[in-house]
Write an enzyme that holds these catalytic residues in place. Structure first.
Site, PDB file in Angstrom:
ATOM      1  N   GLU A   1     -84.855  76.541  82.151  1.00 28.58           N
ATOM      2  CA  GLU A   1     -85.707  76.711  83.541  1.00 28.58           C
ATOM      3  C   GLU A   1     -86.272  78.266  83.390  1.00 28.58           C
ATOM      4  OE1 GLU A   1     -83.553  75.437  86.970  1.00 28.58           O
ATOM      5  OE2 GLU A   1     -83.552  73.430  86.153  1.00 28.58           O
TER       6      GLU A   1
ATOM      7  N   GLU B   1     -82.510  67.115  82.482  1.00 23.81           N
ATOM      8  CA  GLU B   1     -81.606  67.342  83.868  1.00 23.81           C
ATOM      9  C   GLU B   1     -82.083  66.139  84.912  1.00 23.81           C
ATOM     10  OE1 GLU B   1     -80.796  71.100  85.370  1.00 23.81           O
ATOM     11  OE2 GLU B   1     -80.232  72.227  83.553  1.00 23.81           O
TER      12      GLU B   1
END
Length: 495
Positions: free
Chosen positions: A289, A378
Site C-alpha cells: 500500500e 486483500e
C-alpha cells in the site's frame, strides 16, 4: 585442566515513534535507475544447522530486560549500559526470548511502549568452541537493533553444511503464473506473525497450529505481510509445499527520498539474500500500500523494481496496491498486479450488493491498463467472534461470511476471463494493533481468532478452497467437509 569461557550479549531494540527527518521530510527528486545499474549480490546467508562440524547453542530463555526512560531513548548509549551488567543501570525484569514484550506484562506503559529497550544474557561458551569460527544469530529481532558481544577468534577448519533444496520451474506471462509448466491459481491469506502472549516472537506451537489450519482450510499460498517471516516458518512452507509471496518491510511508503530509496533497496537485498534458494518463494512483494499516485512514485518504484529484478530475475515482482488503477504509477514496473480493496467495509459499509460488480470492474481495469496477471491481495471484514445477526449486520459472523461469499462469486467470473490468478483473504487470524476506536481488541478480520479457533467464515472458506482444489488440482474433497443433513441433500452435494 579444562577452560570454560563466559560470554555476555547485550542487545538494544529501537522502535522510534518519531519520524526520521531524512526519511519523512519533504520529497526529494529520485534519480533514474541508471545510477544503480548492477546491484551488488550479497553472499549467501545460511540458517544455523548442526552437522559433523557445526554445533548450535540456543540462547532462548529468560533474559534481563530494561526499558529506556520515555523521551530518553539514547540514555543507555550515553551512559554505556553495555559496558557492565545491565542490572547496574536500573531495575531489570526477566523477559522470555523469543516473545513480544508488549504482550507479556500487566503494565499499560510497557504494552504501549515504542522506543528503546535493552536485553542482556550471560552464558557459558563450550570449551570445544575454542579457536572455532563462531556466529551469534538473532532470529526474532525486529526494528532497529544493535548487538554488543565479545569477539571470538575464528578458525579455518573444514566445515560441513547441509542445505535442503527443492527443484521447480517458475514462469509467468501477461495472463498466467506457471509452476512446472502448469498454470497456478493462488488461494490463501495475508498473515501476521502474531499470537497471544508471544506477539511476534517465534512460537513453534503456534507455527505448527497455523500450518495445520492452512492445510485444513485447503489454502495453497500466503503473503508474508508485511515483513520477512522467520526461517523456521519458511522451512515449514518449503517442506509442505506452500507458495509464498515474500514481502519486504515497506508499508504506506511515501515522502520519497534518496535515503528512503537506499534503505528500501537494502531491505530487498537482505530479503533476497536470505530466501533466494527457497522453492516455496514464488514472488517478491516490494511494498504494501505505498502512495503510488504521487508523482515521485514513478521513478522511485522504477528504481526499486530494477534493483529487485537485477538481484533475482527468476521470480516475478508485485506490490499490494491500494490506490486506484487510474492514478497508479508503479504497476508498469511490476510483473503481476496485486490490489487491496475493502468493498462493503471501509467503502460502502453494509452494501453487499455492490461487491461483485466493483471487484470485477476493478480487476478488469488493472488488466486493461497494464496487460498483466491480476490477483486480489486483500479483502475482508472485521468480525467479533460469537456475534450473530439475522439478517446479517456489520461485525457479525454472518456478515463476514457473506462478504467473502460475494467475493468468491466475483473471483469465479474473473477466472473465466483468463488473467485473474489469485485470491488472498485479509486475514488468516485476528491480530493485535494499536488502540483506536475502529479496533475491538485489535484487527478482527481473521477467519480464525487470535487463539486459532474458527469463526463461521472459516468453514465457508474451507468449502471454497477444497472445491477449487478438486476443480484445479484433481484432489478429493475431505470426508468431513459437510455434516449430514438428509439423504436428498447429501446426494445433491455430491453432484
Amino acid at each position: 585442566m579444562s577452560l570454560t569461557l563466559l560470554a555476555a550479549v547485550s542487545i538494544v531494540l529501537m522502535a522510534d515513534a518519531s519520524p526520521d527527518p531524512d526519511i519523512s521530510g519533504g520529497s526529494s527528486e529520485i534519480n533514474s535507475a541508471v545510477e544503480d545499474p548492477s546491484p551488488t549480490l550479497l553472499p549467501g546467508l545460511l540458517y544455523p544447522r548442526e552437522s559433523e562440524s557445526r554445533e548450535v547453542k540456543s540462547l532462548d530463555g529468560m533474559w534481563d530486560f530494561l526499558v529506556s526512560p520515555a523521551g530518553h531513548a539514547l540514555k543507555g548509549y550515553k551512559e554505556a549500559w553495555y559496558a557492565d551488567e545491565l542490572s547496574k543501570a536500573g531495575k531489570v525484569m526477566q523477559m522470555p526470548v523469543p516473545s513480544s514484550y508488549n504482550d507479556i506484562t500487566t503494565s499499560r506503559e510497557l504494552r504501549d511502549h515504542v522506543g528503546a529497550v535493552w536485553y542482556e544474557r550471560t552464558f557459558f561458551v563450550p570449551a570445544s568452541w575454542r579457536e572455532q569460527r563462531v556466529f551469534v544469530r538473532f532470529g526474532s529481532v525486529n526494528y532497529l537493533a544493535q548487538v554488543v558481544t565479545i569477539s571470538v577468534q575464528n578458525s579455518t577448519k573444514a566445515d560441513v553444511y547441509r542445505l535442503p533444496i527443492g527443484i521447480r520451474t517458475l514462469e509467468w506471462t501477461n495472463t498466467s503464473l506457471l509452476i512446472n509448466d502448469r498454470i497456478v491459481y493462488l488461494r490463501g491469506f495475508g498473515r501476521h506473525e502474531d499470537s497471544a502472549l508471544r506477539g511476534r516472537g517465534l512460537d513453534l506451537v503456534t507455527m505448527t497450529r497455523d500450518y495445520e489450519l492452512l492445510q485444513w482450510v485447503g489454502a495453497n499460498a500466503y503473503r508474508t505481510s508485511h515483513y520477512p517471516y522467520s526461517d523456521e516458518v519458511l522451512d515449514m512452507a518449503d517442506r509442505l509445499g506452500f507458495l509464498i509471496i515474500d514481502e519486504c518491510p515497506s508499508v504506506d511508503t511515501e515522502n520519497f527520498s534518496p535515503t528512503l530509496l537506499q534503505r528500501h533497496k537494502d531491505s530487498l537485498s537482505e530479503l533476497i539474500r536470505r530466501d533466494k534458494n527457497r522453492p516455496s518463494v514464488i514472488m517478491w512483494s516490494i511494498a504494501n500500500e505505498p502512495r503510488t499516485q504521487l508523482p515521485e512514485a514513478e521513478n522511485y518504484f522504477k528504481e526499486v523494481a530494477h534493483h529487485t529484478k537485477t538481484l533475482d530475475p527468476s521470480r516475478p515482482i508485485t506490490i499490494a496496491i491500494a490506490r486506484g488503477s487510474s492514478e497508479d504509477k508503479a504497476g508498469q514496473f511490476l510483473d503481476i498486479i496485486s490490489f487491496n480493496r475493502y468493498n462493503s467495509w471501509y467503502q460502502n459499509t453494509g452494501r453487499l450488493d455492490m461487491i461483485i460488480e466493483r471487484v470485477v470492474s476493478e480487476a478488469e481495469s488493472w488488466h486493461h491498463k497494464y496487460n498483466k496477471p491480476v490477483l486480489m491481495s486483500e479483502y475482508g471484514a472485521d468480525t467479533m467472534p460469537g456475534l450473530h445477526e439475522l439478517p446479517n449486520y456489520v461485525w457479525s459472523e454472518e456478515y463476514q461470511a457473506e462478504v467473502l461469499s460475494k467475493h468468491f462469486e466475483a473471483f469465479d467470473r474473473l477466472r473465466m476471463r483468463g488473467y485473474f490468478i489469485g485470491e488472498f483473504i485479509w486475514n488468516f487470524a485476528d491480530f493485535r494493533t494499536a488502540q483506536t476506536y475502529t479496533r475491538v481488541g485489535g484487527n478482527k478480520k481473521g477467519i480464525f481468532t487470535r487463539d486459532r479457533q474458527p469463526k463461521m467464515a472459516a468453514h465457508l472458506v474451507r468449502r471454497r478452497y477444497h472445491s477449487l482444489n478438486v476443480e484445479l488440482d484433481g484432489t478429493e474433497l475431505p470426508s468431513d467437509l459437510e455434516n449430514y443433513v438428509t439423504f436428498y441433500y447429501s446426494r445433491r452435494s455430491e453432484l
